[in-house]
Design a protein around this motif. Structure first.
Motif, PDB file in Angstrom:
ATOM      1  N   PHE B  83       1.040   8.077  13.597  1.00 23.27           N
ATOM      2  CA  PHE B  83       0.231   7.023  12.959  1.00 23.27           C
ATOM      3  C   PHE B  83       0.414   7.089  11.369  1.00 23.27           C
ATOM      4  CE2 PHE B  83      -3.544   5.079  10.883  1.00 23.27           C
ATOM      5  CZ  PHE B  83      -3.621   3.939  11.457  1.00 23.27           C
ATOM      6  N   ASP B  84       0.281   8.498  10.822  1.00 20.74           N
ATOM      7  CA  ASP B  84       0.534   8.172   9.501  1.00 20.74           C
ATOM      8  C   ASP B  84       1.670   8.149   9.075  1.00 20.74           C
ATOM      9  OD1 ASP B  84      -2.263   9.308   9.090  1.00 20.74           O
ATOM     10  OD2 ASP B  84      -1.490  11.500   8.701  1.00 20.74           O
ATOM     11  N   PHE B  85       2.938   8.572   9.969  1.00 15.42           N
ATOM     12  CA  PHE B  85       4.168   8.382   9.740  1.00 15.42           C
ATOM     13  C   PHE B  85       4.561   6.944   9.682  1.00 15.42           C
ATOM     14  CE2 PHE B  85       8.534   7.671  11.118  1.00 15.42           C
ATOM     15  CZ  PHE B  85       9.306   8.125  10.143  1.00 15.42           C
ATOM     16  N   LEU B  86       3.960   6.202  10.715  1.00 13.93           N
ATOM     17  CA  LEU B  86       4.311   4.782  10.766  1.00 13.93           C
ATOM     18  C   LEU B  86       3.517   3.873   9.657  1.00 13.93           C
ATOM     19  CD1 LEU B  86       4.332   4.402  14.611  1.00 13.93           C
ATOM     20  CD2 LEU B  86       6.208   4.356  13.140  1.00 13.93           C
ATOM     21  N   PHE B  87       2.343   4.305   9.440  1.00  8.92           N
ATOM     22  CA  PHE B  87       1.507   3.230   8.769  1.00  8.92           C
ATOM     23  C   PHE B  87       0.996   3.612   7.308  1.00  8.92           C
ATOM     24  CE2 PHE B  87       0.609   2.295  13.105  1.00  8.92           C
ATOM     25  CZ  PHE B  87       1.287   1.043  13.194  1.00  8.92           C
ATOM     26  N   LEU B  88       1.273   4.587   6.892  1.00 15.20           N
ATOM     27  CA  LEU B  88       0.507   5.278   5.605  1.00 15.20           C
ATOM     28  C   LEU B  88       1.791   5.515   4.521  1.00 15.20           C
ATOM     29  CD1 LEU B  88      -2.064   7.781   6.847  1.00 15.20           C
ATOM     30  CD2 LEU B  88      -2.525   5.275   6.104  1.00 15.20           C
ATOM     31  N   PRO B  89       1.695   5.159   3.330  1.00 13.30           N
ATOM     32  CA  PRO B  89       0.491   4.498   3.008  1.00 13.30           C
ATOM     33  C   PRO B  89       0.511   2.813   3.143  1.00 13.30           C
ATOM     34  CG  PRO B  89       2.305   4.753   1.263  1.00 13.30           C
ATOM     35  CD  PRO B  89       2.843   5.383   2.862  1.00 13.30           C
ATOM     36  N   TRP B  90      -0.559   2.276   3.608  1.00 11.97           N
ATOM     37  CA  TRP B  90      -0.784   1.096   4.116  1.00 11.97           C
ATOM     38  C   TRP B  90       0.008   0.132   3.214  1.00 11.97           C
ATOM     39  CZ3 TRP B  90      -2.957   0.615   8.718  1.00 11.97           C
ATOM     40  CH2 TRP B  90      -3.969   1.632   9.002  1.00 11.97           C
ATOM     41  N   LYS B  91      -0.224  -0.089   1.827  1.00 13.66           N
ATOM     42  CA  LYS B  91       0.136  -0.815   0.969  1.00 13.66           C
ATOM     43  C   LYS B  91       1.659  -1.098   0.980  1.00 13.66           C
ATOM     44  CE  LYS B  91      -3.503  -0.731  -2.481  1.00 13.66           C
ATOM     45  NZ  LYS B  91      -3.868  -0.319  -3.810  1.00 13.66           N
ATOM     46  N   ILE B  92       2.514   0.241   1.313  1.00 11.60           N
ATOM     47  CA  ILE B  92       4.006   0.052   1.340  1.00 11.60           C
ATOM     48  C   ILE B  92       4.501  -0.412   2.591  1.00 11.60           C
ATOM     49  CG2 ILE B  92       6.004   1.234   0.954  1.00 11.60           C
ATOM     50  CD1 ILE B  92       4.353   2.869  -1.251  1.00 11.60           C
ATOM     51  N   LYS B  93       3.919   0.323   3.593  1.00  7.48           N
ATOM     52  CA  LYS B  93       4.729   0.230   5.083  1.00  7.48           C
ATOM     53  C   LYS B  93       4.199  -1.007   5.806  1.00  7.48           C
ATOM     54  CE  LYS B  93       5.574   5.167   5.523  1.00  7.48           C
ATOM     55  NZ  LYS B  93       5.351   6.201   6.217  1.00  7.48           N
ATOM     56  N   LEU B  94       2.827  -1.412   5.708  1.00  8.98           N
ATOM     57  CA  LEU B  94       2.603  -2.326   6.474  1.00  8.98           C
ATOM     58  C   LEU B  94       3.333  -3.722   6.229  1.00  8.98           C
ATOM     59  CD1 LEU B  94      -1.356  -2.422   7.285  1.00  8.98           C
ATOM     60  CD2 LEU B  94       0.770  -2.319   8.674  1.00  8.98           C
ATOM     61  N   PRO B  95       3.431  -4.015   4.780  1.00 11.11           N
ATOM     62  CA  PRO B  95       4.163  -5.297   4.638  1.00 11.11           C
ATOM     63  C   PRO B  95       5.819  -5.234   5.025  1.00 11.11           C
ATOM     64  CG  PRO B  95       3.078  -4.765   2.684  1.00 11.11           C
ATOM     65  CD  PRO B  95       3.043  -3.577   3.489  1.00 11.11           C
ATOM     66  N   ILE B  96       6.389  -3.958   5.070  1.00  9.26           N
ATOM     67  CA  ILE B  96       7.722  -3.752   5.399  1.00  9.26           C
ATOM     68  C   ILE B  96       7.697  -4.065   7.003  1.00  9.26           C
ATOM     69  CG2 ILE B  96       9.550  -2.176   5.545  1.00  9.26           C
ATOM     70  CD1 ILE B  96       8.562  -1.200   2.710  1.00  9.26           C
ATOM     71  N   GLU B  97       7.038  -3.537   7.483  1.00  7.15           N
ATOM     72  CA  GLU B  97       6.977  -3.431   8.933  1.00  7.15           C
ATOM     73  C   GLU B  97       6.644  -4.708   9.511  1.00  7.15           C
ATOM     74  OE1 GLU B  97       5.606   1.158   9.860  1.00  7.15           O
ATOM     75  OE2 GLU B  97       4.079  -0.475  10.015  1.00  7.15           O
ATOM     76  N   ALA B  98       5.787  -5.506   8.875  1.00  2.00           N
ATOM     77  CA  ALA B  98       5.495  -7.079   9.092  1.00  2.00           C
ATOM     78  C   ALA B  98       6.764  -7.937   9.217  1.00  2.00           C
ATOM     79  CB  ALA B  98       4.072  -7.608   8.554  1.00  2.00           C
ATOM     80  N   ALA B  99       7.474  -7.816   7.855  1.00  5.16           N
ATOM     81  CA  ALA B  99       8.587  -8.394   7.580  1.00  5.16           C
ATOM     82  C   ALA B  99       9.639  -8.059   8.585  1.00  5.16           C
ATOM     83  CB  ALA B  99       9.258  -8.319   6.200  1.00  5.16           C
ATOM     84  N   ALA B 100      10.048  -6.603   9.008  1.00  5.74           N
ATOM     85  CA  ALA B 100      10.851  -6.343   9.814  1.00  5.74           C
ATOM     86  C   ALA B 100      10.617  -6.859  11.347  1.00  5.74           C
ATOM     87  CB  ALA B 100      10.921  -4.922  10.076  1.00  5.74           C
ATOM     88  N   LEU B 101       9.325  -6.914  11.704  1.00  2.00           N
ATOM     89  CA  LEU B 101       9.018  -7.640  13.143  1.00  2.00           C
ATOM     90  C   LEU B 101       9.260  -9.036  13.037  1.00  2.00           C
ATOM     91  CD1 LEU B 101       7.609  -5.977  15.535  1.00  2.00           C
ATOM     92  CD2 LEU B 101       5.535  -7.122  14.682  1.00  2.00           C
ATOM     93  N   LEU B 102       8.850  -9.761  11.940  1.00  2.32           N
ATOM     94  CA  LEU B 102       9.265 -11.035  11.858  1.00  2.32           C
ATOM     95  C   LEU B 102      10.810 -11.544  12.003  1.00  2.32           C
ATOM     96  CD1 LEU B 102       7.422 -13.702  11.441  1.00  2.32           C
ATOM     97  CD2 LEU B 102       8.021 -13.447   9.084  1.00  2.32           C
ATOM     98  N   VAL B 103      11.511 -10.798  11.316  1.00  4.44           N
ATOM     99  CA  VAL B 103      12.772 -10.972  11.237  1.00  4.44           C
ATOM    100  C   VAL B 103      13.563 -10.741  12.603  1.00  4.44           C
ATOM    101  CG1 VAL B 103      15.479 -10.249  10.281  1.00  4.44           C
ATOM    102  CG2 VAL B 103      13.286 -10.496   8.822  1.00  4.44           C
TER     103      VAL B 103
END
Lengths: 196, 292
Positions: B83-103
């Motif tokens: 969980f830490d590896f995937l999502f932390l820090p929130w501010k950096i990883k969440l936007p990147i992951e959301a964008a990757a998912l969308l693409v």
């Protein structure tokens, strides 16, 4: 602008791969952290366990430290939250199992220095007894009040620092500490005021 | 100043940290208020005792125990580590992951959407419509996604085109007679006007056929009448000058396609006799009949 201190240089060194820098960081703060844990949990083993939990969290989250505030403020924030969690998690052992001064080995550890204090052994013992009563009274305070009293009275943190650590407003902190001291007075007045 | 406010400031007063004006107010208050005075005496004594308390020291083996604990905690499988590896820090990883998912989503939809659509068409007609025009299969992937979407918005199901070759010969005369009598008994239900007209045309056509020999011209009008009776439409008729064959394009509701083919086979010899599944989609089937 916040000036980088020795802690910050150690953190940077650790983040660049120097594991020894983390050990140095622990050595610099472990006594303070242990001290707060001991005063909060009232038990040597719990304090040690809780302090180790705290440093494990520090180890795992040090990369999230942004160098915008002092490391000690960041560390104390973890300490406050971890102590509360630790006590609530461990269906807490009552305070009187911990600081039973005469019987517990913990007490020997904690008050060992007092035996070396100047004056007669009776006076030293009496002082030790009073300090133990003070600690017992602090242990009886509710969680928030206890932590505030520890930070302000035992760790000599300023109100500004406590605001940064706990996230509470200054007025709230002052009034809670004041109410905590009134409670302490109720518990200790016979022992402390009679003595005078 | 009220007592509770004084008691809040007493500690700073006792430590000598209070500014001069407030300090003199407190001093004055303490001279007159015994309760606050008692609290002040207690506070001084309490702070003295606290300051005299020793600093506690961490156990000697603290670092060693901590090192062991860190290694134990960070070894092996742990959900919190993942969980830490995937999502932390929130501010950096969440936007990147959301964008990757969308693409990724957009790419997958872009690639597979026409194929899925084409696949559905094939599935509907598997084993039955082997005459589905090839351009339907080949055209679908070539259609761009926006054009496809536009078509979908219009909600017009694509008609299926079937090519048939009808070989007309005189032996079918008897069959035509039989068909004539049976069709004269055909039910005259709704839509009454349309069917009545269709039946009339068919009767006329068949009556003409009785008197004349069977010819492609007669068959065409016969088939047209049949189309109207089945609530279909005649799209257009085209004579191929080279071969002399007539191509008739008609549209039949899909649920009546089998009936049309059956009736058509009474007018001549069909090169292939496809059996149409009765289904709702597509709503209509276009037959391209080459009459020889």
């Amino acid at each position: 602008m916040y000036q980088l201190g020795e802690d910050d240089h150690l953190i940077k060194a650790y983040l660049e791969g120097d594991e020894n820098a983390f050990s140095s960081l622990v050595v610099r703060h472990m006594d303070k952290v242990f001290s707060i844990c001991y005063r909060y949990t009232g038990n040597h083993d719990d304090a040690s366990d809780c302090a180790q939990d705290i440093f494990v969290k520090v180890y795992n989250n040090l990369h999230t430290f942004r160098f915008k505030s002092a490391f000690s403020t960041w560390l104390y924030r973890i300490v406050v939250n971890s102590c509360k969690n630790y006590v609530s998690k461990s269906s807490f052992r009552s305070w009187n199992t911990s600081l039973s001064l005469s019987a517990s080995g913990d007490a020997t550890v904690c008050y060992a220095d007092i035996a070396d204090s100047k004056g007669a052994p009776d006076a030293a013992f009496e002082k030790k007894e009073i300090q133990h009563l003070v600690m017992q009274a602090v242990q009886k305070l509710p969680g928030d009040m206890k932590m505030l009293i520890i930070l302000r009275d035992f760790e000599n943190r300023s109100y500004e620092e406590i605001t940064g650590i706990t996230g509470m407003k200054m007025g709230t902190i002052k009034s809670r500490i004041s109410r905590a001291r009134i409670r302490l007075k109720e518990m200790l007045k016979e022992d402390l005021l009679d003595e005078m | 100043m009220k007592c509770n406010r004084v008691q809040e400031l007493l500690e700073e007063y006792a430590r000598g940290e209070l500014p001069g004006r407030e300090s003199s107010i407190i001093k004055l208050h303490l001279e007159t208020c015994s309760s606050c005075r008692e609290h002040y005496v207690f506070l001084k004594k309490y702070l003295e005792e606290v300051e005299a308390m020793p600093e506690y020291r961490a156990p000697d083996n603290f670092i060693e125990s901590l090192t062991t604990r860190i290694h134990e905690t960070n070894r092996g499988f742990s959900f919190s580590k993942i969980f830490d590896f995937l999502f932390l820090p929130w501010k950096i990883k969440l936007p990147i992951e959301a964008a990757a998912l969308l693409v990724t989503g957009i790419i997958v939809i872009t690639i597979y959407y026409p194929v899925i659509d084409n696949h559905n068409i094939q599935k509907d007609d598997t084993g039955t419509i082997y005459h589905v025009t090839e351009n339907m299969k080949t055209k679908a992937p070539a259609i761009s996604a926006p054009a496809e979407k536009a078509e979908r918005k219009a909600d017009k199901p694509q008609p299926v085109t079937i090519q048939l070759a009808l070989l007309v010969h005189p032996e079918k005369q008897e069959t035509l007679d039989q068909y004539s009598s049976s069709s004269s008994n055909a039910r005259m239900s709704a839509p009454a006007k349309r069917r009545a007209a269709a039946a009339d045309m068919e009767e006329e056509s068949l009556a003409g056929e009785k008197e004349q020999t069977v010819s492609p011209g007669n068959v065409i009008s016969d088939i047209k009448a049949m189309v109207y009776r089945l609530e279909g439409k005649v799209l257009h008729t085209q004579v191929n000058e080279d071969t002399g064959h007539t191509d008739l394009h008609v549209s039949i509701p899909s649920h009546r396609a089998n009936e049309f083919i059956r009736d058509l086979s009474t007018r001549g010899t069909l090169k292939d006799t496809p059996v149409m599944p009765v289904h709702e989609k597509p709503a209509e089937i276009i037959f391209k009949i080459t009459i020889k």
